[in-house]
Design an enzyme around this catalytic site. Structure first.
Site, short mmCIF file in Angstrom:
data_model
loop_
_atom_site.label_atom_id
_atom_site.label_comp_id
_atom_site.label_asym_id
_atom_site.label_seq_id
_atom_site.Cartn_x
_atom_site.Cartn_y
_atom_site.Cartn_z
N ASN A 192 17.49 41.66 30.26
CA ASN A 192 17.39 40.43 29.47
C ASN A 192 18.45 39.42 29.92
OD1 ASN A 192 17.17 38.41 27.53
ND2 ASN A 192 16.80 39.82 25.87
N ASP A 193 19.68 39.68 29.59
CA ASP A 193 20.74 38.70 29.85
C ASP A 193 20.95 38.44 31.33
OD1 ASP A 193 21.18 38.57 27.08
OD2 ASP A 193 22.52 40.30 27.17
N ILE A 194 20.75 39.44 32.18
CA ILE A 194 21.03 39.27 33.62
C ILE A 194 19.94 38.48 34.34
CG2 ILE A 194 22.42 41.36 33.70
CD1 ILE A 194 20.04 42.75 35.07
#
Length: 478
Positions: free
Chosen positions: A406-408
């Site tokens: 998600n964040d990466i």
């Protein structure tokens, strides 16, 4: 004889630890490096047990055996997904051990100073004999060393407990601070320095106890103030703290091996933390101070809707694609889908497709987490590439598959200056012709940040358990 053997054994153990640390830099040498570490530690423990000041053999053996059994069962039961919190838990134990050893050293200093006479000096052994030979100035230096060991150990203990809670989901991953948080941390640090002055003047245990309480607070409040997106850096940072705590206690005990090992762990952890901060475009000082700074306004609103796709659609795109990049994340580890990913890779490569893996430095909440997972599934190491090596290739890629990340892969890092991850380098998978995101549902990631990638026109959401979803795909690859 005892001292000579112990010194020689410590030198050999230190060399083995250095070889172990160096060997962990490559997949081919990692297994051998682990054995270097195991042999080095076994030799160090044995040399300590038979060295100067040894005693209480029965209790020592019972404690070593108990620790070994607990460690074995923990290692056998812990899943790969739990490795980050396991590491944090181990750091907590190192910190607590430093606190106990520091207090024990303080008690021993008092015992020796009150009971020492010219006749009893020759009967002392181990740490007591070391203390008895010191002058008043040297005793004060010893007190400073043990004070630092307790201080760093206490911060490491409570900080690691909070890191464990955040990583395991038992504590919110959001950054939380008390009103005036940084001033409270600074006040506690200043109070600890005043306690050191008090301790050196009085030699009493009260300033040592008060400092320990303040250090417990600093560790707790410092890590609570760091958000989930920065937790991989925190784990590495706490690893460094535990090393410096061990080194400080090594100086107190006059144990050369503990000093060397502590310095190795402390410096390597600090270097890794710095490298990770650079990879995430984070200020190292900002992170270790508990997220000093932060965003300056509301996050950008995400428009559009998430469009779902079934296994048939994904399989059709993969069969037509010439180049595929797979981005693994923590969700892949949770679903234990690494074997399915490995099999999918084999089948696609057998069809002549160019398949590679893109690894973000903090994928999986721990440095190297995804590399280990893929190596375990026998994915060829030469197709597993780091972010800097592969990021420019997405423009020429037919299909990018995001599995549990998600964040990466969040474009907000580049597009929204108010995002908590603003400025963090990410895998630019949205530049591929098609993007498929394997995800359980529509929730946000670990850091709680919405991801605009899921709403882009060339993105399709492949909902469901990653392992089940990939197994469905396998049957549809021609």
């Amino acid at each position: 004889m005892e001292l000579g053997f112990t010194t020689a054994a410590y030198v050999v153990a230190a060399v083995l630890f250095i070889l172990s640390l160096g060997g962990l830099s490559g997949q081919e040498s990692a297994k051998r490096a682990v054995w270097y570490g195991i042999v080095g530690m076994a030799l160090a423990v044995f040399a300590t047990l038979i060295g100067p000041g040894s005693g209480l053999w029965a209790l020592s053996i019972v404690l070593i055996a108990a620790g070994g059994v607990i460690g074995y069962f923990l290692a056998a039961r812990v899943e790969m997904t739990q490795m980050p919190e396991l590491v944090a838990g181990m750091h907590a134990l190192v910190g607590l051990a430093a606190v106990f050893v520091g207090f024990n050293a303080d008690l021993e200093i008092k015992n020796v100073s009150s009971a020492i006479t010219a006749e009893t000096v020759k009967d002392l052994t181990g740490f007591a004999a070391l203390v008895a030979k010191k002058s008043a100035v040297e005793i004060n230096i010893l007190r400073v060393e043990l004070f630092l060991g307790v201080f760093i150990g206490a911060i490491t203990f409570t900080g690691s407990i909070i890191a464990y809670g955040k990583l395991s989901g038992r504590v919110t991953s959001a950054a939380l601070k008390l009103p005036g948080g940084h001033f409270l941390n600074a006040a506690a640090a200043i109070g600890s320095v005043l306690c050191l002055v008090w301790y050196l003047q009085s030699g009493g245990i009260l300033p040592l106890l008060l400092m320990t309480i303040l250090a417990f607070f600093i560790g707790f409040h410092l890590i609570m103030g760091i958000g989930g997106a920065d937790m991989p850096v925190v784990v590495s940072m706490l690893n460094s703290y535990s090393g410096w705590a061990a080194a400080a206690i090594g100086f107190s005990l006059g144990n050369d091996l503990l000093i060397v090992v502590g310095a190795l762990v402390g410096s390597s952890g600090a270097i890794l933390s710095y490298i990770m901060c650079k990879a995430m475009n984070r200020s190292f000082v900002s992170v270790i101070l508990g997220g000093f700074g932060g965003t300056s306004g509301p996050a950008m609103e995400v428009e559009g809707e998430q469009v779902a796709i079934d296994a048939d659609g994904v399989a059709s795109a993969l069969n037509d694609a010439d180049s595929v990049i797979i981005i693994p994340g923590y969700g892949l580890a949770v679903a234990q889908a690494q074997q399915a990913v490995s099999e999918l890779t084999k089948r696609l490569r057998a069809k002549g497709k160019n398949v590679r893996f893109a690894i973000h430095p903090v994928a999986g909440r721990l440095p190297g987490h995804m590399n280990v997972l893929l190596a375990e599934a026998k994915v060829p190491y030469d197709i597993v590439l780091e972010m800097d090596e592969i990021n420019d290739d997405f423009l020429d890629t037919d299909v990018a598959i995001v599995i549990g990340s998600n964040d990466i892969v969040n474009p907000a890092a580049q597009e929204d200056p108010n995002s908590p991850i603003a400025g963090m380098p990410v895998l630019e998978c949205w530049k591929a012709k098609q993007v498929f995101v394997s995800k359980r549902g529509q929730g946000t990631g670990y850091s709680g940040i919405e991801n605009p990638l899921f709403f882009k026109e060339n993105t399709r959401m492949f909902y469901g358990d990653a392992k089940d979803s990939l197994n469905k795909l396998l049957a549809m690859i021609d």
